[in-house]
Design an enzyme around this catalytic site. Structure first.
Site, mmCIF file in Angstrom:
data_model
loop_
_atom_site.group_PDB
_atom_site.id
_atom_site.type_symbol
_atom_site.label_atom_id
_atom_site.label_comp_id
_atom_site.label_asym_id
_atom_site.label_seq_id
_atom_site.Cartn_x
_atom_site.Cartn_y
_atom_site.Cartn_z
ATOM 1 N N LYS A 197 0.860 -1.184 0.000
ATOM 2 C CA LYS A 197 0.000 0.000 0.000
ATOM 3 C C LYS A 197 0.894 1.231 0.000
ATOM 4 O O LYS A 197 1.702 1.422 0.908
ATOM 5 C CB LYS A 197 -0.910 -0.005 1.221
ATOM 6 C CG LYS A 197 -1.815 1.217 1.255
ATOM 7 C CD LYS A 197 -2.822 1.147 2.369
ATOM 8 C CE LYS A 197 -3.632 2.422 2.401
ATOM 9 N NZ LYS A 197 -4.548 2.456 3.545
ATOM 10 N N ARG A 207 -10.342 10.879 1.308
ATOM 11 C CA ARG A 207 -10.247 11.704 2.519
ATOM 12 C C ARG A 207 -11.552 12.470 2.730
ATOM 13 O O ARG A 207 -12.004 12.648 3.843
ATOM 14 C CB ARG A 207 -9.053 12.665 2.423
ATOM 15 C CG ARG A 207 -7.707 11.971 2.142
ATOM 16 C CD ARG A 207 -7.029 11.458 3.401
ATOM 17 N NE ARG A 207 -6.064 10.399 3.096
ATOM 18 C CZ ARG A 207 -4.761 10.573 2.888
ATOM 19 N NH1 ARG A 207 -4.240 11.779 2.952
ATOM 20 N NH2 ARG A 207 -3.982 9.543 2.641
ATOM 21 N N ARG A 218 1.220 10.160 5.245
ATOM 22 C CA ARG A 218 1.390 8.827 5.854
ATOM 23 C C ARG A 218 2.704 8.183 5.417
ATOM 24 O O ARG A 218 2.828 6.967 5.387
ATOM 25 C CB ARG A 218 0.233 7.924 5.421
ATOM 26 C CG ARG A 218 -1.150 8.466 5.689
ATOM 27 C CD ARG A 218 -2.166 7.343 5.640
ATOM 28 N NE ARG A 218 -3.540 7.779 5.519
ATOM 29 C CZ ARG A 218 -4.257 8.342 6.481
ATOM 30 N NH1 ARG A 218 -3.703 8.580 7.656
ATOM 31 N NH2 ARG A 218 -5.515 8.686 6.270
ATOM 32 N N GLU A 234 7.105 -7.089 1.710
ATOM 33 C CA GLU A 234 5.839 -7.018 2.452
ATOM 34 C C GLU A 234 4.995 -8.270 2.182
ATOM 35 O O GLU A 234 4.324 -8.782 3.077
ATOM 36 C CB GLU A 234 5.048 -5.759 2.057
ATOM 37 C CG GLU A 234 5.696 -4.443 2.494
ATOM 38 C CD GLU A 234 5.467 -4.133 3.977
ATOM 39 O OE1 GLU A 234 4.822 -4.928 4.683
ATOM 40 O OE2 GLU A 234 5.946 -3.065 4.425
ATOM 41 N N LYS A 249 -2.340 -1.709 -3.780
ATOM 42 C CA LYS A 249 -3.143 -0.498 -3.768
ATOM 43 C C LYS A 249 -2.245 0.716 -3.852
ATOM 44 O O LYS A 249 -1.242 0.742 -3.126
ATOM 45 C CB LYS A 249 -3.928 -0.502 -2.455
ATOM 46 C CG LYS A 249 -4.780 0.685 -2.224
ATOM 47 C CD LYS A 249 -5.416 0.561 -0.872
ATOM 48 C CE LYS A 249 -6.228 1.809 -0.655
ATOM 49 N NZ LYS A 249 -6.753 1.878 0.673
ATOM 50 N N SER A 275 -10.060 5.753 -4.853
ATOM 51 C CA SER A 275 -10.962 6.892 -5.061
ATOM 52 C C SER A 275 -10.492 7.837 -6.167
ATOM 53 O O SER A 275 -11.301 8.314 -6.968
ATOM 54 C CB SER A 275 -11.118 7.652 -3.749
ATOM 55 O OG SER A 275 -9.856 8.062 -3.241
ATOM 56 N N TYR A 314 -15.208 1.006 -6.757
ATOM 57 C CA TYR A 314 -16.472 1.702 -6.487
ATOM 58 C C TYR A 314 -17.473 1.462 -7.608
ATOM 59 O O TYR A 314 -18.631 1.812 -7.491
ATOM 60 C CB TYR A 314 -16.201 3.200 -6.268
ATOM 61 C CG TYR A 314 -15.266 3.422 -5.091
ATOM 62 C CD1 TYR A 314 -15.730 3.350 -3.787
ATOM 63 C CD2 TYR A 314 -13.886 3.625 -5.281
ATOM 64 C CE1 TYR A 314 -14.877 3.490 -2.702
ATOM 65 C CE2 TYR A 314 -13.020 3.764 -4.208
ATOM 66 C CZ TYR A 314 -13.519 3.698 -2.919
ATOM 67 O OH TYR A 314 -12.666 3.822 -1.845
HETATM 68 C C1 PBG Z 1 -7.158 3.538 5.323
HETATM 69 C C2 PBG Z 1 -7.589 3.481 3.895
HETATM 70 C C3 PBG Z 1 -7.452 4.467 2.918
HETATM 71 C C4 PBG Z 1 -8.042 3.975 1.760
HETATM 72 C C5 PBG Z 1 -8.538 2.720 2.063
HETATM 73 N N1 PBG Z 1 -8.219 2.421 3.382
HETATM 74 C C6 PBG Z 1 -6.910 5.841 3.032
HETATM 75 C C7 PBG Z 1 -5.469 6.039 3.203
HETATM 76 O O1 PBG Z 1 -4.688 5.109 3.359
HETATM 77 O O2 PBG Z 1 -5.065 7.208 3.215
HETATM 78 C C8 PBG Z 1 -8.138 4.690 0.458
HETATM 79 C C9 PBG Z 1 -9.147 4.129 -0.489
HETATM 80 C C10 PBG Z 1 -9.409 5.004 -1.668
HETATM 81 O O3 PBG Z 1 -8.750 6.029 -1.904
HETATM 82 O O4 PBG Z 1 -10.335 4.666 -2.407
HETATM 83 N N2 PBG Z 1 -8.246 3.331 6.190
#
Ligand code: PBG
Length: 335
Positions: A197, A207, A218, A234, A249, A275, A314
């Site tokens: 990730k 967000r 992060r 990982e 991801k 997203s 989505y």
């Molecule tokens: C963390 C989480 C995130 C997403 C899924 N789980 C946000 C992040 O890591 O900042 C993002 C999913 C997306 O952008 O569709 N709870």
């Protein structure tokens, strides 16, 4: 040139020929629908940066999840949007917290008819917006966070989740979640590890979707977009720690990582079309710059080609609906 002209186009000459030689397919059951449920909401709240996606009320969550499952999607992944946040994200472990209540409600309504998944992370529930708890210098405290993840795993398992998705990128998170589940007798609850990730700008609209309060970034826990190799590290750790499925991801910008992880993984691999990827397709589609529906299917098929067994998107319910209703002619070849 020696010999006759080689003609690969022969295999593309008719729809039937293309169908015969097609290597990859996309089925509704390959797709997982991420969903947002908002505490105390009396009506759905649109997410501006994700046109068509909403923060659900409990009632509309049940209706939309039921519809998606009737269309054949493989599972749903829940994210909670709490009314109150605090430093330790206590809403995440409260059985009455929005995410746990929604899991319990969906499990009661749907039983084992779908795979009910839960995001296992504190960022939706903390007032500072980080995926873990902070130490006295304001840094994300890995091992203190693991204790919270253990508690969160138990709350989600007790609420009825089938598959937990630890997404905080803490070292040791899969082992701790597995151990907590096993110690409490939840042997059947599985782990869908967010394995590779990345600290990605493509999460931007998410967000807004969860009302995140994050200041900063992060990058001390999510991976550097410049790195490929550590995804395999990982992967090895997550598999060793007991992950039942692993995920890469974001999606399209990381197809190379997905392909490598899929080639090396002994467990099923998923991709998350996040997203920002959704928002880009929507924006370009709304402007008529791309054919929206074809772009959606092509992007999802790309994950399958790169080696994903499941795809979190989505678009899951909408696309599954196309399959039920009969794909529009230009899309039929993707089946
Ligand atoms: C963390 C989480 C995130 C997403 C899924 N789980 C946000 C992040 O890591 O900042 C993002 C999913 C997306 O952008 O569709 N709870």
């Amino acid at each position: 040139m020696t010999g006759p002209l080689v003609r690969p186009r022969r295999l593309r000459s008719t729809a039937a020929m293309r169908s015969l030689v097609r290597e990859h397919t996309l089925r509704p059951a390959d797709l997982v629908l991420p969903m947002f449920v908002r505490e105390g909401a009396s009506e759905d709240r649109p997410i501006t940066s994700m046109p068509g996606v909403v923060q659900h009320t409990m009632g509309s969550l049940v209706r939309a999840a039921t519809e998606a499952i009737e269309r054949g999607v493989g599972g749903v992944m829940l994210f909670g949007v709490p009314e109150h946040k605090d430093a330790t994200g206590s809403g995440a472990t409260d059985p009455d917290g929005i995410l746990n209540r929604a899991l319990a409600r969906l499990r009661a309504e749907l039983g084992d008819a779908t795979v009910l998944m839960a995001d296992l992370c504190l960022d939706e529930f903390t007032d500072h917006g980080h995926c873990g708890v902070l130490d006295d210098r304001g840094r994300v405290d890995n091992d203190a966070t693991l204790l919270r993840y253990r508690e969160m795993a138990l709350a989600q398992a007790e609420a009825g989740a089938h598959l937990l998705g630890p997404s905080g990128m803490m070292d040791g998170q899969v082992a701790e979640v597995r151990d907590a589940l096993d110690a409490a007798g939840h042997l059947e609850v599985a782990i869908y590890a967010y394995t590779a990730k990345y600290a990605s700008a493509f999460y931007g609209p998410f967000r807004e979707a969860v009302g995140s309060s994050l200041q900063g970034d992060r990058r001390t826990y999510q991976q550097d977009p410049a790195n490929g190799r550590e995804a395999l590290r990982e992967l090895a750790l997550d598999v060793d720690e007991g992950a039942d499925l692993v995920m890469v991801k974001p999606g399209l910008p990381y197809l190379d990582v997905l392909q490598e992880v899929a080639a090396a993984s002994p467990v099923p691999v998923g991709a998350y079309q996040v997203s920002g990827e959704y928002a880009m397709i929507e924006a370009a589609g709304a402007n008529g710059w791309v054919d929206r529906d074809r772009t959606i299917l092509e992007s999802l098929l790309a994950f399958r080609r790169a080696g994903a067994t499941t795809v979190l998107t989505y678009y899951a319910s909408e696309v599954a609906g196309w399959y039920r209703d009969g794909l529009p002619a230009p899309l039929r070849e993707f089946r």
